[in-house]
Design a protein around this motif. Sequence first.
Motif, mmCIF file in Angstrom:
data_model
loop_
_atom_site.group_PDB
_atom_site.id
_atom_site.type_symbol
_atom_site.label_atom_id
_atom_site.label_comp_id
_atom_site.label_asym_id
_atom_site.label_seq_id
_atom_site.Cartn_x
_atom_site.Cartn_y
_atom_site.Cartn_z
ATOM 1 N N ARG A 1 -56.217 -7.189 -47.542
ATOM 2 C CA ARG A 1 -55.176 -6.130 -47.597
ATOM 3 C C ARG A 1 -54.332 -6.199 -46.338
ATOM 4 O O ARG A 1 -54.862 -6.177 -45.228
ATOM 5 C CB ARG A 1 -55.806 -4.739 -47.677
ATOM 6 N N LEU A 2 -53.026 -6.305 -46.512
ATOM 7 C CA LEU A 2 -52.109 -6.334 -45.369
ATOM 8 C C LEU A 2 -51.052 -5.258 -45.550
ATOM 9 O O LEU A 2 -50.545 -5.080 -46.667
ATOM 10 C CB LEU A 2 -51.409 -7.689 -45.295
ATOM 11 N N ASP A 3 -50.718 -4.563 -44.469
ATOM 12 C CA ASP A 3 -49.626 -3.606 -44.511
ATOM 13 C C ASP A 3 -48.324 -4.378 -44.242
ATOM 14 O O ASP A 3 -48.148 -4.904 -43.134
ATOM 15 C CB ASP A 3 -49.852 -2.530 -43.443
ATOM 16 N N PRO A 4 -47.425 -4.467 -45.261
ATOM 17 C CA PRO A 4 -46.215 -5.283 -45.074
ATOM 18 C C PRO A 4 -45.335 -4.784 -43.926
ATOM 19 O O PRO A 4 -44.529 -5.542 -43.383
ATOM 20 C CB PRO A 4 -45.464 -5.137 -46.404
ATOM 21 N N GLU A 5 -45.502 -3.531 -43.530
ATOM 22 C CA GLU A 5 -44.697 -2.972 -42.441
ATOM 23 C C GLU A 5 -45.180 -3.431 -41.061
ATOM 24 O O GLU A 5 -44.387 -3.769 -40.197
ATOM 25 C CB GLU A 5 -44.762 -1.440 -42.481
ATOM 26 N N SER A 6 -46.482 -3.415 -40.878
ATOM 27 C CA SER A 6 -46.995 -3.633 -39.514
ATOM 28 C C SER A 6 -47.840 -4.900 -39.365
ATOM 29 O O SER A 6 -48.170 -5.280 -38.248
ATOM 30 C CB SER A 6 -47.848 -2.433 -39.089
ATOM 31 N N GLU A 7 -48.176 -5.541 -40.480
ATOM 32 C CA GLU A 7 -49.107 -6.680 -40.380
ATOM 33 C C GLU A 7 -48.528 -7.976 -40.948
ATOM 34 O O GLU A 7 -49.266 -8.949 -41.125
ATOM 35 C CB GLU A 7 -50.425 -6.331 -41.100
ATOM 36 N N VAL A 8 -47.243 -7.977 -41.237
ATOM 37 C CA VAL A 8 -46.597 -9.182 -41.791
ATOM 38 C C VAL A 8 -45.235 -9.348 -41.131
ATOM 39 O O VAL A 8 -44.456 -8.394 -41.045
ATOM 40 C CB VAL A 8 -46.372 -9.052 -43.323
ATOM 41 N N ILE A 9 -44.955 -10.558 -40.662
ATOM 42 C CA ILE A 9 -43.591 -10.868 -40.201
ATOM 43 C C ILE A 9 -43.202 -12.232 -40.771
ATOM 44 O O ILE A 9 -44.032 -13.159 -40.813
ATOM 45 C CB ILE A 9 -43.475 -10.852 -38.656
ATOM 46 N N VAL A 10 -41.964 -12.338 -41.232
ATOM 47 C CA VAL A 10 -41.448 -13.614 -41.738
ATOM 48 C C VAL A 10 -41.018 -14.442 -40.527
ATOM 49 O O VAL A 10 -40.451 -13.907 -39.571
ATOM 50 C CB VAL A 10 -40.259 -13.371 -42.693
ATOM 51 N N THR A 11 -41.322 -15.743 -40.568
ATOM 52 C CA THR A 11 -40.930 -16.612 -39.452
ATOM 53 C C THR A 11 -40.116 -17.804 -39.971
ATOM 54 O O THR A 11 -40.093 -18.067 -41.178
ATOM 55 C CB THR A 11 -42.178 -17.138 -38.698
ATOM 56 N N ILE A 12 -39.487 -18.491 -39.034
ATOM 57 C CA ILE A 12 -38.616 -19.614 -39.412
ATOM 58 C C ILE A 12 -39.488 -20.875 -39.466
ATOM 59 O O ILE A 12 -39.360 -21.795 -38.683
ATOM 60 C CB ILE A 12 -37.443 -19.733 -38.404
ATOM 61 N N GLY A 13 -40.435 -20.852 -40.392
ATOM 62 C CA GLY A 13 -41.478 -21.873 -40.448
ATOM 63 C C GLY A 13 -42.666 -21.425 -39.603
ATOM 64 O O GLY A 13 -42.536 -20.569 -38.715
ATOM 65 N N ALA A 14 -43.831 -22.027 -39.898
ATOM 66 C CA ALA A 14 -45.040 -21.698 -39.132
ATOM 67 C C ALA A 14 -44.889 -22.136 -37.679
ATOM 68 O O ALA A 14 -45.390 -21.490 -36.759
ATOM 69 C CB ALA A 14 -46.249 -22.384 -39.763
ATOM 70 N N LYS A 15 -44.165 -23.227 -37.498
ATOM 71 C CA LYS A 15 -44.021 -23.803 -36.166
ATOM 72 C C LYS A 15 -43.290 -22.848 -35.221
ATOM 73 O O LYS A 15 -43.757 -22.576 -34.115
ATOM 74 C CB LYS A 15 -43.218 -25.092 -36.338
ATOM 75 N N GLU A 16 -42.186 -22.323 -35.672
ATOM 76 C CA GLU A 16 -41.437 -21.357 -34.856
ATOM 77 C C GLU A 16 -42.290 -20.122 -34.602
ATOM 78 O O GLU A 16 -42.366 -19.612 -33.467
ATOM 79 C CB GLU A 16 -40.126 -20.982 -35.579
ATOM 80 N N GLY A 17 -42.936 -19.631 -35.663
ATOM 81 C CA GLY A 17 -43.735 -18.409 -35.522
ATOM 82 C C GLY A 17 -44.837 -18.601 -34.496
ATOM 83 O O GLY A 17 -45.050 -17.755 -33.621
ATOM 84 N N LEU A 18 -45.521 -19.738 -34.598
ATOM 85 C CA LEU A 18 -46.641 -19.986 -33.689
ATOM 86 C C LEU A 18 -46.155 -20.122 -32.238
ATOM 87 O O LEU A 18 -46.738 -19.537 -31.316
ATOM 88 C CB LEU A 18 -47.375 -21.249 -34.137
ATOM 89 N N ALA A 19 -45.066 -20.848 -32.041
ATOM 90 C CA ALA A 19 -44.573 -21.070 -30.677
ATOM 91 C C ALA A 19 -44.165 -19.744 -30.026
ATOM 92 O O ALA A 19 -44.523 -19.465 -28.878
ATOM 93 C CB ALA A 19 -43.404 -22.042 -30.696
ATOM 94 N N HIS A 20 -43.448 -18.921 -30.765
ATOM 95 C CA HIS A 20 -43.003 -17.652 -30.174
ATOM 96 C C HIS A 20 -44.144 -16.646 -30.053
ATOM 97 O O HIS A 20 -44.155 -15.827 -29.129
ATOM 98 C CB HIS A 20 -41.821 -17.086 -30.964
ATOM 99 N N LEU A 21 -45.094 -16.726 -30.972
ATOM 100 C CA LEU A 21 -46.266 -15.847 -30.866
ATOM 101 C C LEU A 21 -47.015 -16.128 -29.564
ATOM 102 O O LEU A 21 -47.346 -15.214 -28.807
ATOM 103 C CB LEU A 21 -47.194 -16.086 -32.062
#
Length: 357
Positions: free
Chosen positions: A52-72
Amino acid sequence: MGNPDLPTPEPIVSKLIEAARVPLNHGYSVSRGVAKLREAIAARYARKWNVRLDPESEVIVTIGAKEGLAHLVMSILEPGELAVVPQPAYPIHTYSVIIAGGKLLGVSAAEPAGLLDRLEGAFSKERPKLAILSFPNNPTGACVDLNFFEELVALARRFGVFVVHDLAYADIVFDGYRAPSILEVEGAKEIAVELFSLSKSYNMAGWRVAACVGNPAAIAALTRIKSYLDYGVFQPIQLAAVVALDDCGDAAREIAEVYRARRNILVDSLASMGWRAEKPRGGMFVWAPIPERFRASGSLEFSRLLLTHAKVAVSPGIGFGEAGDGYVRFALVEDEQRIRQAARGVKAFLSGAGGGG
Ligand SMILES: Cc1ncc(COP(=O)(O)O)c(C=O)c1O
């Protein structure tokens, strides 16, 4: 490269075209992703992994996994802080730490069973802030079952380590294997996030759309840094991604089947010439130990020989860190006929160079 050679399924492309014709979709989108897509990602996690994920607080769309991981990693790792990355690794897992100014602590990832012990050693001795893992693994093809994540989450909680799990190959699985999500483990959300990508599941590598899900504080940190840096994925792509997740479940299975057949042809052909490599249960690569008599000169030189004499391009294992230097990685991104042709080239080279194996 692990660049899928097959087209994106038609309903996804059609939705992109339709949405691109709507002027309202031409402006800046929301950096963290439109609500519809965050909801579709949460729905996918509920269906596939019962998470179960809350789309408001527990999900963010990223510009590919690579971008998401680097900025995370940039948003949670302070300069000088330690991050554990099993080696060999997909390059951004290592370089996200370096880009963030963190200190890299490599542990050998020769095989998942021993990996937990080595992680425990590193966690207890070095007290890192972060660990970055990924299964099915690129480049090694190693896969884990849910009990691996259960033990990992217990360790991470015991030693206060935050875990980033890259699940880029969630759907590229074979022979009845099911790739678990780390978030299936009770309490994982307190110490972990996961990257989920559409690149491989739907042949959408060039579209640049993925998601980071899980721990709300980490998602908030990533949301904040991304709100300064970007305006999100082009909105028609986000709307097409909703179609992929909601309506194209079978496409991912069919795509995996293509890689499974290619994997069998490649590994069986290599075996027939005395070159043994494991059949991975997931991912789109074959990680092959360099034949003994070429090993001493390293993976770069062996890759050069294969390219020159067999006309086959492989990734030298050293591209994934020193620990990969005894291997080359074949990407299953050519059709069956071309894989057979490549195998013939390899065979001719190996036998010309003085026998197989
Ligand atoms: C482990 C891993 N993570 C992430 C990616 C890139 O995913 P994306 O296209 O979503 O950035 C790849 C692509 O090869 C990968 O192997």
